[in-house]
Design a protein around this motif. Sequence first.
Motif, PDB file in Angstrom:
ATOM      1  N   SER A  18      -7.217  -1.491  -4.878  1.00  0.00           N
ATOM      2  CA  SER A  18      -6.740  -0.121  -5.070  1.00  0.00           C
ATOM      3  C   SER A  18      -7.900   0.854  -5.162  1.00  0.00           C
ATOM      4  N   THR A  74       2.621   0.522  -8.322  1.00  0.00           N
ATOM      5  CA  THR A  74       1.818  -0.713  -8.283  1.00  0.00           C
ATOM      6  C   THR A  74       1.802  -1.412  -9.641  1.00  0.00           C
ATOM      7  N   VAL A  79      -5.187  -6.398  -9.549  1.00  0.00           N
ATOM      8  CA  VAL A  79      -5.377  -5.020  -9.095  1.00  0.00           C
ATOM      9  C   VAL A  79      -6.824  -4.676  -9.421  1.00  0.00           C
ATOM     10  N   THR A 135      -4.641   4.386  -8.816  1.00  0.00           N
ATOM     11  CA  THR A 135      -4.206   3.249  -9.638  1.00  0.00           C
ATOM     12  C   THR A 135      -5.314   2.775 -10.575  1.00  0.00           C
ATOM     13  N   HIS A 151       0.849  -1.192   0.000  1.00  0.00           N
ATOM     14  CA  HIS A 151       0.000   0.000   0.000  1.00  0.00           C
ATOM     15  C   HIS A 151       0.883   1.239   0.000  1.00  0.00           C
ATOM     16  N   GLN A 164      -4.143  -6.762  -4.857  1.00  0.00           N
ATOM     17  CA  GLN A 164      -4.078  -5.311  -4.685  1.00  0.00           C
ATOM     18  C   GLN A 164      -5.461  -4.707  -4.837  1.00  0.00           C
TER      19      GLN A 164
END
Length: 425
Positions: A114, A96, A154, A124, A86, A112
Amino acid sequence: MAEQFDAVDVIRTKRDGGRLDDAQIDWVIDAYTRGAVADEQMSALAMAILLRGMAMPEIERWTAAMIASGERLDLGSVTRPTVDKHSTGGVGDKITLPLAPLVAACGAAVPQLSGRGLGHTGGTLDKLESIRGWRAGLTNAEFLAQLDDVGAVVCAAGAELAPADRKLYALRDVTGTVEAIPLIASSIMSKKIAEGSSALVLDVKVGTGAFMKSRDDAAELARTMVALGTAAGTHTVALLTDMSTPLGLTAGNALEVRESVEVLAGGGPADVVELTLALAREMLAGAGIDTDPADALRDGRAMDVWRAMIAAQGGDPTAPLPTARETHVVTAPSSGVLTRLDALAVGVAAWRLGAGRARKEDPVSAGAGVVLHAKPGDQVTAGQPLLELHADEPVRFERALAALEDGWEIGDTAPARKLVLDRIA
């Protein structure tokens, strides 16, 4: 139903410098999530916390209560060791994007969850949404399947993950209580712990373009978050990193994706590569994997995972990225060494060009942003391009230029930049 406590009594306790006990904290988070504590009451409590602070046991309980307000992801079915990262956010912070596939290419699973950008710091998800077809929303089943198959995901956090935080975050934003370290730490860590990774690496930014302007405040936040993670049984490490100058040579959505792909191809700006590798090494150590991530950048494995990660979420990794319709070049007014390039000025300029948003519901322009033609320490010549502004509407250039007015200096020598300032574990 009769409530266990009176919200006013809880507010008074903290207003007068007292400690909230576990039962008070559990009740107030649950009651606020249910709507039994009104926004104005929680606003008063948040302000009391900002002014009076919280002891570590209070912050731990507050975080646990926020986690308990929703579901916890169970990553037990994932066959690889899980590790997350993070960042507290900054200008040009696209780390990222190359980092998640790089760490996955080395054998870890990187979940992740985000967010989107607000103000001068980019999000992101906004960056990735500049890729044709890519989608941020996944079901838990899709999330787990991709994590096991590709090794990196992500995406946006589901509505059931720490719902108390979502409600409180929006309230802090409009009541001048965002800066309260106990509330920042519990907000970040409630989501990260609920996400279920066995290890976590925190990138806590410090400098003009960061949320934390002073090193002391950044270190306090890092120590608090590391303590919360450790108390919850998550192996947690924090790096304090410099955000006085933008990271890399771009600030904007598609611009940063393009730069991230350059890093995955074995090139890219030196500072982006340095921080990506520093964080990757910490993540792999936390996951118990002994390998050098630089090898996976060199041999193309990280790029393979990037393509698989984008494609798994509907994106086309080969599609051309959007570009802004208009550009404006800012030239160096004199010759010498670029001694300063202020991250906040560049971030605000990118935001005004359309790359960021003032309110959560605002749209963003995929192609807008700033390209840097020089970084502090570089020799520049009068008249050479210094910055290139990208926007869809030329009317945006004037306000972006106003943000940059005192954003750089040209002199004789630039101070050396240290990117990683400290490690807190």
